[in-house]
Design an enzyme around this catalytic site. Structure first.
Site, PDB file in Angstrom:
ATOM      1  N   CYS A  16    -106.667  15.702  73.112  1.00 18.10           N
ATOM      2  CA  CYS A  16    -107.709  16.056  74.119  1.00 18.10           C
ATOM      3  C   CYS A  16    -109.081  15.418  73.936  1.00 18.10           C
ATOM      4  O   CYS A  16    -108.993  14.317  73.252  1.00 18.10           O
ATOM      5  CB  CYS A  16    -108.126  17.641  74.234  1.00 18.10           C
ATOM      6  SG  CYS A  16    -108.598  18.267  72.985  1.00 18.10           S
ATOM      7  N   ASN A  19    -110.576  17.831  70.516  1.00 17.10           N
ATOM      8  CA  ASN A  19    -109.616  18.202  69.652  1.00 17.10           C
ATOM      9  C   ASN A  19    -110.040  19.891  68.885  1.00 17.10           C
ATOM     10  O   ASN A  19    -109.932  19.902  67.759  1.00 17.10           O
ATOM     11  CB  ASN A  19    -109.509  17.236  68.585  1.00 17.10           C
ATOM     12  CG  ASN A  19    -108.187  17.643  67.546  1.00 17.10           C
ATOM     13  OD1 ASN A  19    -108.040  17.202  66.402  1.00 17.10           O
ATOM     14  ND2 ASN A  19    -107.338  18.302  68.081  1.00 17.10           N
ATOM     15  N   CYS A  21    -110.287  22.444  71.392  1.00 18.27           N
ATOM     16  CA  CYS A  21    -110.131  23.977  72.282  1.00 18.27           C
ATOM     17  C   CYS A  21    -108.341  23.497  72.768  1.00 18.27           C
ATOM     18  O   CYS A  21    -107.623  24.250  72.592  1.00 18.27           O
ATOM     19  CB  CYS A  21    -110.877  23.556  73.780  1.00 18.27           C
ATOM     20  SG  CYS A  21    -112.622  23.708  73.154  1.00 18.27           S
ATOM     21  N   ARG A  22    -108.164  22.491  73.595  1.00 18.65           N
ATOM     22  CA  ARG A  22    -106.910  22.331  74.056  1.00 18.65           C
ATOM     23  C   ARG A  22    -105.768  21.926  73.157  1.00 18.65           C
ATOM     24  O   ARG A  22    -104.557  22.546  73.043  1.00 18.65           O
ATOM     25  CB  ARG A  22    -106.649  21.479  75.343  1.00 18.65           C
ATOM     26  CG  ARG A  22    -107.697  22.181  76.373  1.00 18.65           C
ATOM     27  CD  ARG A  22    -108.277  21.184  77.739  1.00 18.65           C
ATOM     28  NE  ARG A  22    -108.934  20.008  77.027  1.00 18.65           N
ATOM     29  CZ  ARG A  22    -109.439  19.137  77.830  1.00 18.65           C
ATOM     30  NH1 ARG A  22    -108.730  18.944  79.016  1.00 18.65           N
ATOM     31  NH2 ARG A  22    -110.129  18.175  77.550  1.00 18.65           N
ATOM     32  N   SER A  23    -106.095  20.705  72.629  1.00 18.98           N
ATOM     33  CA  SER A  23    -104.879  20.218  71.821  1.00 18.98           C
ATOM     34  C   SER A  23    -104.643  21.043  70.409  1.00 18.98           C
ATOM     35  O   SER A  23    -103.252  20.926  70.162  1.00 18.98           O
ATOM     36  CB  SER A  23    -105.307  18.665  71.578  1.00 18.98           C
ATOM     37  OG  SER A  23    -106.237  18.264  70.702  1.00 18.98           O
ATOM     38  N   ASP A 133    -110.433  21.497  81.150  1.00 21.62           N
ATOM     39  CA  ASP A 133    -111.135  21.843  79.665  1.00 21.62           C
ATOM     40  C   ASP A 133    -112.167  22.951  79.871  1.00 21.62           C
ATOM     41  O   ASP A 133    -112.776  23.237  80.911  1.00 21.62           O
ATOM     42  CB  ASP A 133    -112.322  20.248  79.955  1.00 21.62           C
ATOM     43  CG  ASP A 133    -113.230  20.567  78.641  1.00 21.62           C
ATOM     44  OD1 ASP A 133    -113.195  21.474  78.095  1.00 21.62           O
ATOM     45  OD2 ASP A 133    -113.984  19.597  78.525  1.00 21.62           O
TER      46      ASP A 133
END
Ligand code: 4NP
Length: 165
Positions: A16, A19, A21-23, A133
């Site tokens: 993401c 690196n 939050c999402r990934s 995001d």
């Protein structure tokens, strides 16, 4: 292209922007599923296309939502995507179209490019949907992202296991 053998590790990289939050969630969710199934031939890591948060732990809101589902991401540390990741990883899953173009801009050849996929295309093939995001939103955004990634990881893991059978 997707060839998994029990002697050779199949390596998946989640990417993401920051690196944090999402990934990290995608990494933690997939690792947990793999571990619960006792699979030892798939490895997972994550990275960010930017280095704003280099060395940082995941965002507390990602850590909290992961904890609610018994996924521990608290020990992860943000790292920057690098060109050699194309050599190290078999598949590179990006969260949104901006990550996709940032990673693709670093690809050296067709083989590198073929490794990069939008993760939600695992669930909704060819629709190019994005994992939003959640950084500037509230906790609900993190829950929404968690649920999307959980479904996508379930789907991609099923595919990887089937290929190995
Ligand atoms: P991620 O979220 O890409 O899912 O880790 C973000 C984290 C930090 C920022 C943006 C997105 N930021 O602007 O600092």
């Amino acid at each position: 292209m997707l060839e998994v053998t029990t002697t050779q590790k199949f390596k998946v990289l989640m990417v993401c922007l920051g690196n944090i939050c999402r990934s990290p969630l995608a990494e933690g969710i997939l690792k947990t599923k793999i571990s619960l199934l006792g699979i030892n031939y798939i490895e997972v890591a994550s990275a960010g296309t930017d280095d704003y948060h280099l060395g940082s732990s995941p965002d507390g809101r990602s850590v909290a939502i992961a904890n609610e589902f018994n996924v521990d991401i608290s020990n992860q540390k943000s790292r920057h995507f690098k060109v050699t990741d194309f050599d190290e990883f078999d598949l590179i899953y990006v969260m949104d179209k901006s990550n996709y173009s940032d990673v693709l801009a670093l690809a050296r050849n067709k083989n590198d490019k073929q490794k990069v996929k939008l993760i939600l295309n695992e669930l909704y093939p060819k629709q190019d949907k994005e994992v939003p995001d959640p950084y500037y939103g509230g906790d609900k955004g993190f829950e929404n992202v968690y649920k999307m990634l959980d479904k996508a990881c379930e789907s991609l893991l099923t595919k990887l296991i089937l290929i190995n059978e």
